[in-house]
Design a protein around this motif. Sequence first.
Motif, short mmCIF file in Angstrom:
data_model
loop_
_atom_site.label_atom_id
_atom_site.label_comp_id
_atom_site.label_asym_id
_atom_site.label_seq_id
_atom_site.Cartn_x
_atom_site.Cartn_y
_atom_site.Cartn_z
N GLY A 114 -1.93 -3.04 5.62
CA GLY A 114 -1.74 -3.90 6.78
C GLY A 114 -0.63 -4.93 6.61
O GLY A 114 0.24 -5.06 7.47
N PRO A 115 -0.61 -5.68 5.51
CA PRO A 115 0.44 -6.68 5.34
C PRO A 115 1.84 -6.06 5.17
O PRO A 115 2.84 -6.73 5.37
CB PRO A 115 0.05 -7.43 4.06
CG PRO A 115 -1.38 -7.09 3.81
CD PRO A 115 -1.64 -5.79 4.47
N TYR A 116 1.88 -4.81 4.80
CA TYR A 116 3.16 -4.15 4.55
C TYR A 116 3.56 -3.19 5.67
O TYR A 116 4.40 -2.33 5.47
CB TYR A 116 3.10 -3.37 3.22
CG TYR A 116 2.58 -4.19 2.08
CD1 TYR A 116 3.36 -5.19 1.51
CD2 TYR A 116 1.30 -3.99 1.59
CE1 TYR A 116 2.87 -5.96 0.47
CE2 TYR A 116 0.81 -4.74 0.55
CZ TYR A 116 1.60 -5.73 0.00
OH TYR A 116 1.12 -6.49 -1.03
N LEU A 117 2.95 -3.35 6.85
CA LEU A 117 3.17 -2.41 7.94
C LEU A 117 4.64 -2.38 8.38
O LEU A 117 5.21 -1.31 8.61
CB LEU A 117 2.27 -2.74 9.12
CG LEU A 117 2.21 -1.73 10.24
CD1 LEU A 117 1.77 -0.38 9.71
CD2 LEU A 117 1.26 -2.19 11.33
N PHE A 118 5.27 -3.54 8.50
CA PHE A 118 6.67 -3.57 8.91
C PHE A 118 7.56 -2.87 7.89
O PHE A 118 8.43 -2.09 8.25
CB PHE A 118 7.14 -5.02 9.11
CG PHE A 118 8.55 -5.13 9.60
CD1 PHE A 118 8.87 -4.79 10.91
CD2 PHE A 118 9.57 -5.52 8.75
CE1 PHE A 118 10.17 -4.86 11.37
CE2 PHE A 118 10.87 -5.60 9.19
CZ PHE A 118 11.18 -5.28 10.50
N ALA A 119 7.31 -3.13 6.61
CA ALA A 119 8.09 -2.47 5.56
C ALA A 119 7.86 -0.96 5.58
O ALA A 119 8.79 -0.18 5.37
CB ALA A 119 7.73 -3.04 4.19
N LEU A 120 6.63 -0.54 5.88
CA LEU A 120 6.32 0.88 5.98
C LEU A 120 7.10 1.54 7.12
O LEU A 120 7.68 2.61 6.95
CB LEU A 120 4.81 1.08 6.18
CG LEU A 120 4.32 2.50 6.36
CD1 LEU A 120 4.52 3.30 5.09
CD2 LEU A 120 2.86 2.51 6.77
N LEU A 121 7.14 0.87 8.26
CA LEU A 121 7.90 1.40 9.41
C LEU A 121 9.39 1.49 9.10
O LEU A 121 10.04 2.49 9.41
CB LEU A 121 7.66 0.53 10.65
CG LEU A 121 6.27 0.60 11.25
CD1 LEU A 121 6.13 -0.43 12.35
CD2 LEU A 121 6.00 1.98 11.79
N ILE A 122 9.94 0.45 8.49
CA ILE A 122 11.36 0.46 8.14
C ILE A 122 11.65 1.56 7.12
O ILE A 122 12.66 2.27 7.22
CB ILE A 122 11.80 -0.92 7.58
CG1 ILE A 122 11.71 -1.98 8.69
CG2 ILE A 122 13.21 -0.87 7.01
CD1 ILE A 122 12.61 -1.72 9.88
#
Length: 144
Positions: A114-122
């Motif tokens: 969850g906290p790394y969702l943006f990094a996962l999308l990028i």
Amino acid sequence: MRELGGEALVAIVGLSGGFAVGSAFVALLIVLDLVPRLVQLTRAYRRSAVFESALLAGVIGFNCADLFDWRMSLGKGWLLVPAIFQGIFVGMLAAALTEVLNVIPIVAKRLRLGPYLFALLIAMVLGKVAGSLADWLLFQPMHE
């Protein structure tokens, strides 16, 4: 007379296949709500007919180009324009599919990302772009 029957059979099979693929494509667009979602994202509520017309014109145009084997003798640099539009379309379709299926939130929740969702999308976007560029620039020229 026998040749005419064979040609009629080929025409019927071709039309049936076209109807099946076209119906599946339309069903996919309806299930994914691609056009209404684009209208919502761009806030172009009064221009939804433009999105639908552009989609229809693209489908008909590229079907004709494939069917009639249209050729354009332009430089390789001009291939960037349709490649960008095709990439945008495939990307939007993939994004709509993952949004409908809620793939990313489920994976993020199960793997506690969850906290790394943006990094996962990028990372997913950059991986897709890097893979596409590697295919177009490195692997495709090898087959020519």
